[in-house]
Design an enzyme around this catalytic site. Structure first.
Site, PDB file in Angstrom:
ATOM      1  N   CYS A 136      48.806  17.333  36.312  1.00 51.69           N
ATOM      2  CA  CYS A 136      50.207  17.008  36.090  1.00 51.69           C
ATOM      3  C   CYS A 136      50.459  16.920  34.590  1.00 51.69           C
ATOM      4  CB  CYS A 136      50.572  15.685  36.753  1.00 51.69           C
ATOM      5  SG  CYS A 136      50.168  15.618  38.505  1.00 51.69           S
ATOM      6  N   ARG A 168      51.464  22.721  33.771  1.00 50.15           N
ATOM      7  CA  ARG A 168      50.535  21.747  34.332  1.00 50.15           C
ATOM      8  C   ARG A 168      50.958  21.263  35.716  1.00 50.15           C
ATOM      9  NH1 ARG A 168      46.795  19.811  31.089  1.00 50.15           N
ATOM     10  NH2 ARG A 168      46.571  17.948  32.393  1.00 50.15           N
ATOM     11  N   TRP A 206      51.743  18.573  40.039  1.00 51.84           N
ATOM     12  CA  TRP A 206      51.055  19.504  40.927  1.00 51.84           C
ATOM     13  C   TRP A 206      50.295  18.631  41.921  1.00 51.84           C
ATOM     14  CZ3 TRP A 206      48.258  24.471  38.863  1.00 51.84           C
ATOM     15  CH2 TRP A 206      47.944  25.291  39.942  1.00 51.84           C
ATOM     16  N   ASN A 225      48.676  11.339  35.466  1.00 46.99           N
ATOM     17  CA  ASN A 225      47.930  12.576  35.671  1.00 46.99           C
ATOM     18  C   ASN A 225      46.488  12.183  35.955  1.00 46.99           C
ATOM     19  OD1 ASN A 225      46.824  15.193  35.570  1.00 46.99           O
ATOM     20  ND2 ASN A 225      46.518  15.049  33.357  1.00 46.99           N
ATOM     21  N   GLY A 226      45.945  12.634  37.078  1.00 48.18           N
ATOM     22  CA  GLY A 226      44.561  12.308  37.400  1.00 48.18           C
ATOM     23  C   GLY A 226      44.403  11.890  38.850  1.00 48.18           C
ATOM     24  N   GLU A 249      31.527  41.341  36.765  1.00 45.49           N
ATOM     25  CA  GLU A 249      32.617  40.722  36.017  1.00 45.49           C
ATOM     26  C   GLU A 249      32.448  40.934  34.517  1.00 45.49           C
ATOM     27  OE1 GLU A 249      36.082  38.469  35.175  1.00 45.49           O
ATOM     28  OE2 GLU A 249      35.384  39.704  36.835  1.00 45.49           O
ATOM     29  N   LYS A 289      35.245  42.829  32.213  1.00 49.27           N
ATOM     30  CA  LYS A 289      35.878  42.222  31.038  1.00 49.27           C
ATOM     31  C   LYS A 289      35.777  43.146  29.830  1.00 49.27           C
ATOM     32  CE  LYS A 289      37.729  38.908  32.704  1.00 49.27           C
ATOM     33  NZ  LYS A 289      37.940  39.872  33.750  1.00 49.27           N
ATOM     34  N   GLU A 295      38.185  46.081  30.253  1.00 49.18           N
ATOM     35  CA  GLU A 295      39.600  45.707  30.203  1.00 49.18           C
ATOM     36  C   GLU A 295      40.115  45.534  28.785  1.00 49.18           C
ATOM     37  OE1 GLU A 295      40.764  43.136  34.108  1.00 49.18           O
ATOM     38  OE2 GLU A 295      39.327  42.191  32.751  1.00 49.18           O
ATOM     39  N   HIS A 351      18.112  53.840  41.329  1.00 47.22           N
ATOM     40  CA  HIS A 351      18.718  54.806  42.223  1.00 47.22           C
ATOM     41  C   HIS A 351      19.865  55.549  41.531  1.00 47.22           C
ATOM     42  CE1 HIS A 351      16.335  53.415  45.595  1.00 47.22           C
ATOM     43  NE2 HIS A 351      16.666  52.170  45.272  1.00 47.22           N
ATOM     44  N   LYS A 391      49.386  41.401  34.394  1.00 43.68           N
ATOM     45  CA  LYS A 391      48.777  40.153  34.842  1.00 43.68           C
ATOM     46  C   LYS A 391      48.880  40.002  36.353  1.00 43.68           C
ATOM     47  CE  LYS A 391      46.723  36.258  34.166  1.00 43.68           C
ATOM     48  NZ  LYS A 391      45.284  36.301  33.855  1.00 43.68           N
TER      49      LYS A 391
END
Length: 610
Positions: free
Chosen positions: A2, A27, A74, A98-99, A483, A487, A490, A506, A605
């Site tokens: 939050c 947030r 949130w 927040n928490g 990954e 990266k 990209e 192979h 995005k």
């Protein structure tokens, strides 16, 4: 996760608070609210949904007053609703938070026995009642009441309190959640992040864990929770507004790489119960009966999310002992797959809007499968179309190439695997507790991996002009190799391929010569010796080995031209640390080449087209 903001001074508080919340909307955005003191009373305004709903309410009915607090939420405890929105009020006290209050159930039972009437499902309201009861008992000032209340609280919090009897001050406190104070000219502010305050002052004080402060127009008085006075000079922040959003980093992507420990912590927060060796399932929308009757789990995703799904597949099979597969959403939807009752389809998408993933999960749901969304954006299309959602609390990811959303997805999928294993009876409490403990400790190990960032920069300087690069890994190292290669492709536009290390002979081995850099995930997992053999095959053909190795592992480091060090962790959480140096390597190569790191060419995005 939050966002909080507070103001006390000579100006009208509401516009300042609302502007600060706009800077913090990343947030949390399922509800928002303000509490403003008009000199005699507290006025509260709350609204469900995005911040614009609160702004519209304030436009119709403005709040007057020169001290107040604001919050954007949130949800963690309690669904998004006006009663669950902050600020929470008890008696003459209003609080934003927040928490997570870890002992909230224990405290709530005690307060219910005393006749306290709760108006929300949140853990935050409990703290409001504790503070109000301390004030009513004659504890002393608001500062003293907050201190006494927090003495009974366990958990993570950044909170701000305002009371009817104290119109000219706020009390704030911090433990394991961010909180910064802004010291202005005759006014004082607080917020979860610097951008919320920077328009009003550049003089910032950063609270440490276990500290609290009383804010007045004249400044801030700081003490520890046990009463020790803290003297700390403000720091001047000379960032531009854009730099403030980047947190002082050169690019958003670099900032987001370094935000990963916090993203993992926020994704874990409120979901892990170590005492019970279990995962809280309130938001999943799934039942234990469903878990027991599962025929298989199918994870559908695209791009980086598919790499997270590949790791998730391994975790689900290992811990829940149910067949699992990871499918490319763009392929499975056209393959006439056989979905039906008994299938759990997990749709993994950072944005929650990925068109191929959305179409694949809809077809699965139509065929009778149960669908669970793993997404970072609240109430986006994929969660809305699912039976349940497991949100990743990574915050906004501005860089197009995903980093912190990937590690948050890994975290969420491992939580899901533990949840399934516990309900299927395939994961005993001791092992579940060990896995969850390793997850809780992982953010600190990620910070240790980030401390070796200079190693990735040194390797990048040597190989920034390489036209091709091979990435290898086995087991949980294989999705990380994929990954790492993605990266690099990209953002640097160099050609890179990720392979399961056992597949190198192979075909890809034909590419290896003295000009080929080969990046290998070489940590002490169950397949270490096999991977080591693959490294020796590369060395025999003069390949330039760059190995991700554990700190202190001289044997593994000796096999490489360059070593990228990570701390030793439980193998099951190794992807959370081994990916870090590969992200940094890709970033530094791209930065040295001068490409547009945050907005690489041809990429978007959120991919909302097929």
């Amino acid at each position: 996760m939050c966002g909080i903001v507070g103001y006390v001074g000579p100006r009208q508080a509401a516009p300042i608070l609302l502007d600060g919340l706009r800077k913090l909307e990343y947030r949390g955005y399922d509800s928002a609210g303000l509490a403003v003191h008009d000199g005699s009373e507290l006025a509260i305004r709350r609204a469900v949904g995005k911040l614009g709903n609160l702004a519209a309410s304030l436009a119709e009915r403005p709040l007057a007053g020169t001290a107040g607090v604001g919050h954007t939420r949130w949800a963690t405890h309690g669904r998004p609703s006006e009663p669950n929105a902050h600020p929470h009020v008890a008696g003459e006290v209003a609080i934003i938070h927040n928490g997570i209050i870890e002992n909230h159930l224990e405290l709530k039972r005690e307060l219910l026995a005393l006749g306290v009437d709760f108006r929300s499902d949140t853990d935050t309201e409990i703290v409001a009642h504790l503070v109000d009861r301390e004030l009513a008992s004659g504890t002393g000032s608001l500062f003293d009441a907050v201190r006494a209340a927090l003495g009974r609280v366990r958990g993570a919090y950044a909170l701000a309190v305002i009371a009817r009897r104290s119109p000219d001050r706020l009390v704030v406190a911090k433990s394991a959640s961010p909180l910064v104070l802004g010291i202005g000219d005759g006014e004082t502010l607080c917020g979860s992040d610097i951008p919320a305050l920077l328009e009003h002052t550049r003089q910032m004080l950063f609270l440490e864990d276990g500290e609290m402060a009383e804010l007045t127009a004249g400044g801030a008085r700081i003490e520890t929770l046990d009463g020790r006075v803290v003297t700390r000079a403000p720091k001047r922040i000379d960032w531009s507004p854009v730099q403030a959003e980047k947190g002082g980093y050169k690019h958003f992507m670099l900032k987001e790489i370094f935000e990963q420990p916090r993203a993992v912590e926020d994704t874990l927060r409120g979901r892990v119960v170590l005492e019970d060796a279990d995962v809280v399932d309130a938001e999943l929308g799934l039942t234990g009966e469903l878990a027991q009757q599962l025929r298989r789990v199918v994870l559908v995703a695209c791009g980086t999310s598919h790499h997270a799904a590949l790791a998730g597949r391994q975790w689900i099979e290992q811990l829940a002992r149910v067949p699992a597969q990871a499918e490319l959403a763009s392929e499975v939807r056209y393959r006439e797959p056989v979905f039906g009752p008994g299938d759990l389809v997990v749709a993994v998408s950072q944005s929650g809007e990925t068109a191929d993933t959305l179409a694949a999960m809809r077809s699965a749901r139509e065929a009778g499968a149960t669908v669970l969304a793993v997404a970072n954006v609240l109430d986006s299309a994929i969660p809305r179309a699912s039976h349940g959602a497991l949100y990743t609390h990574a915050g906004p990811e501005i860089g197009v190439a995903s980093t912190k959303c990937f590690t948050a997805q890994l975290t969420a999928l491992l939580l899901l695997a533990v949840w399934l294993g516990r309900r299927r009876g395939t994961l005993e409490a001791p092992r579940a507790r060990a896995v969850l403990q390793a997850m809780v400790e992982a953010p600190q190990h990620m910070r240790s991996a980030l401390a070796h960032a200079d190693e990735a920069l040194a390797v990048a300087r040597q190989y920034q002009h390489a036209r091709h690069m091979l990435f290898l890994g086995r087991g949980l190292g294989w999705p990380i190799a994929l990954e790492g290669a993605l990266k690099l492709k990209e953002i640097s536009y160099a050609h890179a391929e990720g392979y399961a290390a056992g597949e190198m002979k192979h075909g890809p081995i034909a590419l290896i010569d003295g000009d080929m850099p080969v990046v290998v995930v070489l940590v002490r997992d169950r397949q270490f010796e096999k991977t080591l053999s693959n490294v020796q095959e590369v060395r025999a053909r003069d390949g330039q080995v760059i190995a991700v190795v554990e700190e202190g592992d001289a044997e593994a480091a000796a096999q490489a031209v360059h070593a990228l060090h990570v701390p030793h962790v439980d193998e099951i959480v190794s992807p959370l640390v081994t990916v870090v140096p590969l992200q940094l390597l890709a970033y530094h190569i791209a930065d040295l080449k001068g490409t547009d790191v945050d907005q690489p060419r041809n990429l978007a995005k959120t991919v909302t087209v097929e």
